[in-house]
Design an enzyme around this catalytic site. Sequence first.
Site, PDB file in Angstrom:
ATOM      1  N   ARG A 182     -39.815  -5.461 -11.918  1.00  0.00           N
ATOM      2  CA  ARG A 182     -40.515  -5.754 -10.662  1.00  0.00           C
ATOM      3  C   ARG A 182     -39.785  -5.088  -9.491  1.00  0.00           C
ATOM      4  O   ARG A 182     -40.421  -4.556  -8.581  1.00  0.00           O
ATOM      5  CB  ARG A 182     -40.612  -7.265 -10.443  1.00  0.00           C
ATOM      6  CG  ARG A 182     -41.575  -7.964 -11.373  1.00  0.00           C
ATOM      7  CD  ARG A 182     -41.532  -9.480 -11.192  1.00  0.00           C
ATOM      8  NE  ARG A 182     -41.985  -9.898  -9.866  1.00  0.00           N
ATOM      9  CZ  ARG A 182     -41.842 -11.138  -9.402  1.00  0.00           C
ATOM     10  NH1 ARG A 182     -41.274 -12.073 -10.162  1.00  0.00           N
ATOM     11  NH2 ARG A 182     -42.289 -11.449  -8.206  1.00  0.00           N
ATOM     12  N   CYS A 213     -36.381 -12.684  -3.349  1.00  0.00           N
ATOM     13  CA  CYS A 213     -36.942 -12.756  -4.707  1.00  0.00           C
ATOM     14  C   CYS A 213     -38.454 -12.616  -4.583  1.00  0.00           C
ATOM     15  O   CYS A 213     -38.937 -11.827  -3.782  1.00  0.00           O
ATOM     16  CB  CYS A 213     -36.534 -14.063  -5.394  1.00  0.00           C
ATOM     17  SG  CYS A 213     -37.049 -15.557  -4.522  1.00  0.00           S
TER      18      CYS A 213
END
Length: 280
Positions: A178, A238
Amino acid sequence: MLQSPLVSTDWLSEKLDDQNIVILDASWHMPATSRKAGEEFKQHHIPGARFFDIDAVCDASEPFPHTVPTVDIFEQAVSALGVTNEDTVVVYDDSDVKSSGRVWWLFRLMGHTQVYVLNGGLKKWLADGKPISTDTSSYTPSSYKASFQPTLFKSKEDMLAISNTKSAQIVDARGASRFYGCEAEPRPGLRAGHIPGSLNLPFSELYREDGTIKSKQQLTDILADRAIDLNSPIVTSCGSGVTACNLALAFAELGKWDTAIYDGSWTEWGSLHDFPIETE
């Protein structure tokens, strides 16, 4: 005050009858898992625990998930749980994303220093043969007062300035695929990649198989390998501000207690099409 942000299952099991210790189940699950933390709490929890719902204790006027609540919202929610300013709070979870770190940070953000995370969470508690309960705790509402600590919180504007000036290290807790934009984001409509200048440290690398945080030496070696300097300012990020708090927790275990969190994280940044991204 303990020198570590963590407490062990043995320590907590000996304190279950201590009236000055409040245990909070902070379990939270990614929407795709279909797990319902509140329902699981009713089925089994540490005796005396109270459920802290990060999706409910938030600023619902913001468009992003579990945005940091206002001081008023936090005070009302924590007072309703019967937590006082004098209590020692121990947070645990039964979550793949180690969501107790988020509530640990949230209490610290609101000025509560006597807050700790149960190392290994409910998984370790059960593995160690500790007691479990289905009883709902009864408690008297309190009049909790928060004191917001702005140095522990970063906005998108702060992050843009940090990215441009490199005034702090930005450490991203998402998985590498990611971070580098090789994998689509779980939330629709988000660009792939990371904030320019960020370092990548997937939060899962901080934990052992039993769910406990790795040793201080192991953590130190991991940070050295990623060129992360605990002597310099750090902001963690995050997907939505949950797993970033695991990095802050591990850094605190190594003696760094001033790590800030980018609350909006990639859910916010990835939706801002005039904000820069990197994929390398």
